[in-house]
Scaffold this motif. Structure first.
Motif, mmCIF file in Angstrom:
data_model
loop_
_atom_site.group_PDB
_atom_site.id
_atom_site.type_symbol
_atom_site.label_atom_id
_atom_site.label_comp_id
_atom_site.label_asym_id
_atom_site.label_seq_id
_atom_site.Cartn_x
_atom_site.Cartn_y
_atom_site.Cartn_z
ATOM 1 N N PHE A 22 0.799 -1.218 0.000
ATOM 2 C CA PHE A 22 0.000 0.000 0.000
ATOM 3 C C PHE A 22 0.839 1.278 0.000
ATOM 4 O O PHE A 22 0.318 2.368 0.152
ATOM 5 N N HIS A 27 -3.373 4.599 0.681
ATOM 6 C CA HIS A 27 -4.018 3.975 -0.468
ATOM 7 C C HIS A 27 -5.538 3.921 -0.305
ATOM 8 O O HIS A 27 -6.283 4.025 -1.279
ATOM 9 N N SER A 28 -5.997 3.780 0.920
ATOM 10 C CA SER A 28 -7.444 3.683 1.132
ATOM 11 C C SER A 28 -8.166 4.983 0.820
ATOM 12 O O SER A 28 -9.344 4.976 0.456
ATOM 13 N N THR A 29 -7.473 6.114 0.939
ATOM 14 C CA THR A 29 -8.110 7.406 0.676
ATOM 15 C C THR A 29 -7.677 8.042 -0.640
ATOM 16 O O THR A 29 -8.388 8.894 -1.180
ATOM 17 N N GLY A 31 -6.069 6.004 -3.272
ATOM 18 C CA GLY A 31 -5.832 4.997 -4.294
ATOM 19 C C GLY A 31 -6.667 5.158 -5.542
ATOM 20 O O GLY A 31 -6.289 4.679 -6.622
ATOM 21 N N HIS A 32 -7.809 5.850 -5.409
ATOM 22 C CA HIS A 32 -8.670 6.041 -6.586
ATOM 23 C C HIS A 32 -8.192 7.189 -7.474
ATOM 24 O O HIS A 32 -8.730 7.392 -8.566
ATOM 25 N N SER A 355 -16.353 10.864 -3.275
ATOM 26 C CA SER A 355 -14.945 10.423 -3.327
ATOM 27 C C SER A 355 -13.970 11.586 -3.416
ATOM 28 O O SER A 355 -12.773 11.389 -3.671
ATOM 29 N N GLY A 387 -6.290 12.045 5.192
ATOM 30 C CA GLY A 387 -6.124 11.410 3.897
ATOM 31 C C GLY A 387 -7.045 11.931 2.818
ATOM 32 O O GLY A 387 -6.928 11.541 1.654
ATOM 33 N N ARG A 388 -7.946 12.846 3.180
ATOM 34 C CA ARG A 388 -8.857 13.419 2.184
ATOM 35 C C ARG A 388 -8.450 14.839 1.800
ATOM 36 O O ARG A 388 -9.130 15.499 1.025
#
Length: 782
Positions: A22, A27-29, A31-32, A355, A387-388
């Motif tokens: 990761f 990556h969770s926030t 990764g997109h 998102s 993370g956002r």
């Protein structure tokens, strides 16, 4: 105990696996935020970059995009050509990664060079073998300052934009601002909110000043924006976004920061509005949009309307950027209020796009460190989920904030090089800081650095610094700068030469090695509004600059046909004249104050001769012509009145910067035409006033002279319509040789061997080894 050791070891192994899988932990926030086009489309787009750059040899490169090639969250490229094969195979995790690999091969195996100035693409007849795999150190390579769109991109059409997007991909940039066309979106939103077209026209600034409208600093100046501008901008933005997405570059769209037109108060009298502070003393006619209070329901309404309209028109890649308090102090220091503003801005994004990620410049925290203490910064950025929000540490090479702000309290940040203000010219850089600073950011304990970035206010200057900074994205350790500069010169000019290598080594250790804390803004004496109080300031050994000039000119017979050499010879000669101009100004002021009329007149004539020589020099190279800037502006106009409006915008930005010189000379340009029709007439008028004072005994009146300069030179220049050449005149090498012959002796006589070093406001004299103190700062206010 054995169980405990086993548990610790297992935890360590799992942690290593997590980092491997990761990457940076976000990556969770985040990764997109990646390429969305199919591998086939990305490969096709990457092949298009190669065809545009080397059309005759493009068939020798085979591109494949395979997202599985490297670790998750990072870009990887593989370049393979075996002996006996004709084709080079390029494989990348994205289109950007594949083009990045292509450029890496051109630079380090074919010794080629691609830049904003000129390209050197003399590939060998037989392409050399290679087998390398390179992975980016961080998740992102970011590009642009919110001001770049106005200082450099404002008059671009699609051909120039296409070239710049190609350049982004060649340098691995995978995250970039895409701000074009947003005023057309705002016009739709305001009309739906029942503002009139007159209200909107009074609010929207002219093209050259849109960056500061978007940040709430000013409104209306240089407008109104014609409907043709909106139509052109929308069409251009669609092409920009399409190409970025095809290559795998994630475009950053604008968001709602809270600023609204002044007419909003008339249409919605019951809303809670705060008039923004006066910015740079602009008059009421152009200053101070309103800020919607975050607790007012209309904040959500307007924010949602803007994002909805924006996404409906352009689609989204889920990352947005805006700044609420750019160079403006909030009306209250209450941390609850600051948190509420941040939360409202972010909610306006996520209501429409769940998102959404907010990308924010940290400039507000740098510009006003007295207000933005750690508790206020923490309240503002922590209102957004960890993370956002991505923070751009905007000027990390000189004023990094990630230590003072404790890695932004858990929010990910990008280590950025700002370097340039206003798109001004002048040799300058901080290569030592860049070379070590990126690794300082990566080495933070519990650090949150996720990328590197370029954030200049203006481009097309000092390319060497940007080339070095771009390489920090893949380098695992600092470069040997002596070797790096030698390799840079070889690539840039196409061959090795002792003279040019000596020149660039001197530039590396001198003019390109600023390591102090003093603000450098490109306001050199010859470019500034004349005054007795101006002071020449340099941070480097100016004798070394003169020797570099000697060495560079000595190679003219070998490199006479090399476009980059001719550009650099003009630029270094320009720098030498710039320094001499400051010296002459000091001598003139001294002679004036001593009442030495003979000495005054002798050096006054020299000063004016110098500016004439400078204009002729700049006019010999297409990269230093005012005509390009003005003709590009006029070309966007569809009527005579639009052309006139755009020309005024173009002229005003690089001179007065405001109707009355509110930010005069901030974005000055050492271009042929500006020197002859703006700098020289100002200085001639000023020097004439000093001469009259000496001759008559009447005291010199600085205020009266400044007003005369404004009325007779500065304002008329912005309203003038003189056409300037768009093709160079004369031979750069011959002109530089002549200037060197006539001015070099003045240089030696007036600049003793010395270097200025500035630490925390103190200046010391002497020769010092290059050593940065920027990255040892941990104080609350540096």
């Amino acid at each position: 105990m054995q169980v405990f050791k086993t548990s610790v070891l297992l935890t360590f192994v799992l942690l290593c696996c997590f980092v491997c899988i990761f990457g940076d932990g976000f990556h969770s926030t985040l990764g997109h935020l990646k390429a969305q086009a199919s591998p086939q489309i990305q490969a096709q787009a990457a092949t298009g970059v190669i065809k545009r750059l080397i059309p005759d040899k493009a068939e020798l490169f085979q591109v494949t995009v395979d997202p599985r090639l490297g670790p998750v969250g990072k870009d990887t490229f593989k370049v393979l050509k075996e002996n006996g094969q004709d084709r080079v195979n390029l494989v990348g995790t994205s289109g950007v990664a594949a083009v990045w690999g292509f450029h890496h091969y051109l630079k380090y195996y074919c010794f080629c060079h691609v830049s904003w100035d000129s390209d050197q693409l003399s590939l060998p007849e037989k392409l050399p073998p290679v087998n390398i795999t390179v992975t980016s150190v961080d998740r992102f390579r970011y590009y642009q300052n919110v001001c770049t769109t106005s200082y450099s991109f404002v008059w671009w059409g699609w051909p120039r934009w296409e070239r710049e997007i190609d350049w982004m991909a060649l340098n691995g940039i995978n995250l970039a601002l895409a701000f074009t066309g947003q005023e057309a979106i705002w016009q739709r939103v305001y009309l739906k909110l029942n503002l009139t077209q007159t209200d909107i026209s009074r609010h929207l600034s002219g093209p050259a000043f849109l960056a500061w409208l978007r940040m709430g600093n000013m409104r209306g100046f240089g407008g109104p924006l014609p409907n043709s501008w909106h139509s052109q901008s929308l069409a251009l933005q669609h092409r920009i976004l399409a190409r970025m997405r095809e290559l795998g570059i994630v475009p950053v769209l604008p968001a709602f920061a809270g600023h609204v037109a002044q007419a909003f108060k008339r249409v919605y009298p019951n809303t809670s509005l705060t008039l923004m502070a006066d910015w740079n003393h602009f008059s009421d006619e152009y200053c101070c949009p309103y800020l919607l209070e975050p607790t007012d329901p209309m904040f959500k309404t307007v924010g949602n309307m803007f994002i909805s309209e924006l996404v409906a028109e352009f689609g989204t890649n889920h990352v947005y950027s805006c700044d609420t308090f750019n160079e403006m102090t909030p009306h209250t220091s209450n941390v609850t209020y600051l948190s509420a503003v941040s939360s409202a801005v972010f909610s306006a994004m996520t209501d429409v796009d769940p998102s959404a990620v907010w990308l924010k410049q940290n400039w507000v925290f740098v510009h006003d460190v007295i207000f933005w203490t750690t508790d206020k910064v923490k309240a503002f950025i922590s209102a957004v989920p960890i993370g956002r929000m991505i923070i751009l540490d905007l000027q990390s090479e000189l004023y990094p904030q990630y230590k003072r702000l404790h890695s932004y309290y858990g929010q990910p940040f990008i280590w950025c090089m700002l370097h340039n203000f206003g798109g001004t010219l002048g040799l300058y850089g901080s290569v030592e800081n860049i070379n070590m600073g990126v690794f300082d950011g990566r080495s933070l304990e519990n650090g949150t650095m996720i990328g590197t970035g370029l954030t200049p206010e203006g481009i097309n200057q000092n390319y060497v610094v940007y080339d070095l900074m771009n390489e920090m994205a893949w380098r695992a350790e600092p470069a040997n700068l002596t070797e790096w500069f030698s390799a840079y010169v070889r690539r840039r000019y196409g061959t090795v030469d002792d003279h040019v290598n000596k020149a660039w080594q001197l530039l590396k250790s001198g003019v390109y090695n600023f390591t102090g804390l003093r603000k450098v803004r490109g306001k050199y004496v010859i470019c500034r509004r004349p005054s007795l109080e101006l002071r020449q300031w340099v941070w480097y050994n100016t004798t070394e600059l003169a020797v570099a000039w000697d060495e560079l000119l000595s190679a003219s017979s070998q490199f006479h046909s090399a476009a980059n050499y001719r550009h650099d010879l003009v630029d270094v000669t320009r720098q030498a004249l710039q320094v001499l101009g400051g010296d002459l100004h000091n001598i003139i002021v001294s002679a004036f104050r001593k009442g030495n009329l003979t000495n005054f007149r002798q050096n006054t004539q020299l000063f004016q001769n110098l500016l004439n020589d400078l204009d002729v020099l700049l006019g010999s190279n297409e990269d230093f012509l005012l005509g390009h800037w003005l003709e590009a502006a006029k070309a966007l106009g569809t009527t005579a009145s639009e052309k006139q409006l755009y020309e005024y915008n173009a002229r005003n930005q690089i001179t007065l910067w405001g109707p009355h010189g509110e930010i005069v000379d901030y974005a000055n340009k050492q271009w042929a035409g500006v020197v002859s029709h703006y700098f020289l007439p100002r200085w001639s008028l000023f020097l004439s006033a000093l001469n009259n004072s000496l001759a008559t005994g009447i005291p010199f009146n600085q205020s009266h002279t400044a007003e005369q300069i404004f009325k007779e030179v500065e304002e008329p220049f912005t309203l003038d319509t003189t056409v300037f050449p768009t093709s160079p005149q004369g031979d750069s090498i011959a002109i530089a040789t002549d200037i060197h012959a006539r001015w070099r002796s003045h240089f030696v006589a007036r600049r003793p061997l010395r270097r200025f070093r500035h630490y925390r406001g103190r200046a010391t004299l002497g020769i010092f080894p290059p050593r940065s103190r920027v990255f040892s700062l941990n104080t609350e206010v540096a």
